[in-house]
Structures are given as C-alpha cells and as structure tokens.
Design a protein around this motif. Structure first.
Motif, PDB file in Angstrom:
ATOM      1  N   LEU A 151      15.725  39.697   2.179  1.00  0.00           N
ATOM      2  CA  LEU A 151      14.351  40.290   2.604  1.00  0.00           C
ATOM      3  C   LEU A 151      14.794  40.790   4.211  1.00  0.00           C
ATOM      4  N   GLU A 152      14.235  41.844   4.381  1.00  0.00           N
ATOM      5  CA  GLU A 152      14.219  42.192   5.767  1.00  0.00           C
ATOM      6  C   GLU A 152      13.131  42.443   6.523  1.00  0.00           C
ATOM      7  N   ILE A 153      12.738  42.343   7.592  1.00  0.00           N
ATOM      8  CA  ILE A 153      11.657  42.581   8.774  1.00  0.00           C
ATOM      9  C   ILE A 153      11.988  43.895   9.143  1.00  0.00           C
ATOM     10  N   LYS A 154      11.080  44.918   8.550  1.00  0.00           N
ATOM     11  CA  LYS A 154      11.320  46.418   9.081  1.00  0.00           C
ATOM     12  C   LYS A 154      10.530  46.623  10.455  1.00  0.00           C
ATOM     13  N   ASN A 155       9.457  46.058  10.553  1.00  0.00           N
ATOM     14  CA  ASN A 155       8.517  46.335  11.387  1.00  0.00           C
ATOM     15  C   ASN A 155       7.601  44.924  11.725  1.00  0.00           C
ATOM     16  N   ILE A 156       7.520  44.483  13.275  1.00  0.00           N
ATOM     17  CA  ILE A 156       6.867  43.386  13.635  1.00  0.00           C
ATOM     18  C   ILE A 156       6.288  43.915  14.997  1.00  0.00           C
ATOM     19  N   ALA A 157       4.963  43.961  15.205  1.00  0.00           N
ATOM     20  CA  ALA A 157       4.311  44.347  16.260  1.00  0.00           C
ATOM     21  C   ALA A 157       3.021  43.676  16.599  1.00  0.00           C
ATOM     22  N   VAL A 158       2.660  43.456  17.859  1.00  0.00           N
ATOM     23  CA  VAL A 158       1.357  42.847  18.326  1.00  0.00           C
ATOM     24  C   VAL A 158       0.598  43.729  19.158  1.00  0.00           C
ATOM     25  N   ASP A 159      -0.510  43.623  19.151  1.00  0.00           N
ATOM     26  CA  ASP A 159      -1.358  44.501  19.898  1.00  0.00           C
ATOM     27  C   ASP A 159      -1.146  44.359  21.397  1.00  0.00           C
ATOM     28  N   ALA A 160      -1.018  45.442  22.192  1.00  0.00           N
ATOM     29  CA  ALA A 160      -0.569  45.352  23.670  1.00  0.00           C
ATOM     30  C   ALA A 160      -1.398  44.155  24.332  1.00  0.00           C
ATOM     31  N   ALA A 161      -2.742  44.165  24.196  1.00  0.00           N
ATOM     32  CA  ALA A 161      -3.671  43.416  24.836  1.00  0.00           C
ATOM     33  C   ALA A 161      -3.671  41.753  24.238  1.00  0.00           C
ATOM     34  N   HIS A 162      -2.767  41.596  23.281  1.00  0.00           N
ATOM     35  CA  HIS A 162      -2.999  40.170  23.072  1.00  0.00           C
ATOM     36  C   HIS A 162      -1.222  39.709  22.845  1.00  0.00           C
ATOM     37  N   GLU A 163      -0.398  40.333  23.487  1.00  0.00           N
ATOM     38  CA  GLU A 163       1.034  39.727  23.682  1.00  0.00           C
ATOM     39  C   GLU A 163       0.965  38.433  24.293  1.00  0.00           C
ATOM     40  N   GLN A 164       2.042  37.856  24.426  1.00  0.00           N
ATOM     41  CA  GLN A 164       2.155  36.297  24.852  1.00  0.00           C
ATOM     42  C   GLN A 164       1.047  35.310  24.395  1.00  0.00           C
ATOM     43  N   MET A 165       0.471  35.609  23.289  1.00  0.00           N
ATOM     44  CA  MET A 165      -0.791  34.581  22.699  1.00  0.00           C
ATOM     45  C   MET A 165      -0.057  34.019  21.316  1.00  0.00           C
ATOM     46  N   GLY A 166       1.165  34.129  21.015  1.00  0.00           N
ATOM     47  CA  GLY A 166       1.811  33.413  19.813  1.00  0.00           C
ATOM     48  C   GLY A 166       1.352  34.259  18.392  1.00  0.00           C
ATOM     49  N   TYR A 167       1.131  35.242  18.476  1.00  0.00           N
ATOM     50  CA  TYR A 167       0.861  36.134  17.154  1.00  0.00           C
ATOM     51  C   TYR A 167       2.120  36.602  16.582  1.00  0.00           C
ATOM     52  N   GLY A 168       3.154  37.189  17.538  1.00  0.00           N
ATOM     53  CA  GLY A 168       4.228  37.376  16.851  1.00  0.00           C
ATOM     54  C   GLY A 168       4.936  36.137  16.505  1.00  0.00           C
ATOM     55  N   LYS A 169       4.917  34.989  16.728  1.00  0.00           N
ATOM     56  CA  LYS A 169       5.545  33.742  16.192  1.00  0.00           C
ATOM     57  C   LYS A 169       4.734  33.331  14.933  1.00  0.00           C
ATOM     58  N   GLN A 170       3.340  33.697  14.939  1.00  0.00           N
ATOM     59  CA  GLN A 170       2.722  33.404  13.458  1.00  0.00           C
ATOM     60  C   GLN A 170       3.289  34.550  12.532  1.00  0.00           C
ATOM     61  N   LEU A 171       3.514  35.903  12.737  1.00  0.00           N
ATOM     62  CA  LEU A 171       3.932  36.777  12.016  1.00  0.00           C
ATOM     63  C   LEU A 171       5.337  36.362  11.512  1.00  0.00           C
ATOM     64  N   LEU A 172       6.244  35.984  12.313  1.00  0.00           N
ATOM     65  CA  LEU A 172       7.528  35.613  12.014  1.00  0.00           C
ATOM     66  C   LEU A 172       7.687  34.412  11.082  1.00  0.00           C
ATOM     67  N   GLN A 173       6.517  33.459  11.322  1.00  0.00           N
ATOM     68  CA  GLN A 173       6.861  32.263  10.550  1.00  0.00           C
ATOM     69  C   GLN A 173       6.126  32.633   9.382  1.00  0.00           C
ATOM     70  N   PHE A 174       5.254  33.678   9.049  1.00  0.00           N
ATOM     71  CA  PHE A 174       4.842  34.072   7.876  1.00  0.00           C
ATOM     72  C   PHE A 174       5.937  34.785   7.041  1.00  0.00           C
ATOM     73  N   ALA A 175       6.895  35.361   7.817  1.00  0.00           N
ATOM     74  CA  ALA A 175       7.874  36.272   7.046  1.00  0.00           C
ATOM     75  C   ALA A 175       8.966  35.071   6.457  1.00  0.00           C
ATOM     76  N   ILE A 176       9.028  34.062   7.246  1.00  0.00           N
ATOM     77  CA  ILE A 176      10.162  33.255   7.169  1.00  0.00           C
ATOM     78  C   ILE A 176       9.526  32.229   5.745  1.00  0.00           C
ATOM     79  N   ASP A 177       8.237  31.950   5.639  1.00  0.00           N
ATOM     80  CA  ASP A 177       7.467  31.290   4.507  1.00  0.00           C
ATOM     81  C   ASP A 177       7.539  32.274   3.564  1.00  0.00           C
ATOM     82  N   PHE A 178       7.028  33.522   3.485  1.00  0.00           N
ATOM     83  CA  PHE A 178       7.189  34.404   2.572  1.00  0.00           C
ATOM     84  C   PHE A 178       8.397  34.442   1.617  1.00  0.00           C
ATOM     85  N   ALA A 179       9.524  34.718   2.474  1.00  0.00           N
ATOM     86  CA  ALA A 179      10.921  34.747   1.813  1.00  0.00           C
ATOM     87  C   ALA A 179      11.289  33.391   1.107  1.00  0.00           C
TER      88      ALA A 179
END
Length: 142
Positions: A51-79
C-alpha cells in the motif's frame, strides 16, 4: 475522526502535491480519507501486498498539532487491517522535515530515483523552499 470521502479537499491535496493533473490521476484509483477537514491522506494499492501513501497533508493553520501523526498512524493501521505487508511513500530529496517525520515512524529509504522531478515536471517543484531533484521511496514492513 478520520473517514473515507469522495469529496476531495483540493486545498489540502494541493499542499502536498502542487500538480493538479497528478492528483486527478491518482485519486481515481485511490482511497481518500479526511481528518475533520484539517488533514487528508490518500492511499493506493500498488500490489496485493504493498500500500502506498500518495498524499498526506494538514491544514497550514493546524500544523505541529499532531494531525499528521494521526493520519500516518491511520495509514499504518489501515494497511495492517487489510493485510498489506508493506507501506510505502515517495517524497522529494529536499524535504528534511518529511524524511524525519517518516523515519520516526519506522520508514527507511529503499530507493532513490535520480533527477525524477527535473525530468517529470516542466516547472521546478519546491519543498521547504528547496528545489526537488531526486525522488526518494521510503518503506516500512508491517
């Protein structure tokens, strides 16, 4: 809450990949998931085991708040849930912050494609203000 969507958040998708044609190409064959309209991740099956992550992004106003980590963990769990053996991602050689982000999660560089961005794009592509030249493929076993 992360949920699958077919209503693509273009502003978020374009934060991770400025090439609208490329985004249009892969969203037709991928699954797009949105985190409370603050982040997006697009996953694509490469082979029955990868499985490949083709795109991952967080809204500019909400960077450094852990949302990217949540999305990445979701991808790992989904896979894992869907019995993939490997999760891949591709990024530009110039993005030190992205490399660090993935390496902290256990990804390692498995391939370097020289001059990828200079041969595939008419205009220069920048990450962190630095022009991309090579493409890196990172991978983690699940």
């Amino acid at each position: 809450m992360i949920k699958q969507t077919t209503n693509y958040p273009w502003a978020l998708l374009l934060r991770a990949d400025p090439d609208k044609k490329m985004i249009e190409q892969y969203i037709t064959t991928s699954k797009c998931f949105v985190l409370d309209q603050l982040g997006v991740i697009v996953l694509q099956q490469v082979t029955p085991t990868i499985l490949e992550i083709k795109n991952i992004a967080v809204d500019a106003a909400h960077e450094q708040m852990g949302y990217g980590k949540q999305l990445l963990q979701f991808a790992i769990d989904f896979a894992k849930e869907h019995h993939y053996e490997q999760l891949d991602v591709r990024t530009g050689n110039s993005s030190i912050s992205q490399l660090a982000f993935y390496q902290k999660a256990g990804f390692r560089i498995v391939e370097i494609i020289p001059d990828y961005f200079t041969t595939h794009y008419e205009e220069p592509i920048y990450e962190d203000g630095i022009p991309c030249i090579d493409q890196l493929r990172l991978s983690t076993m699940l």
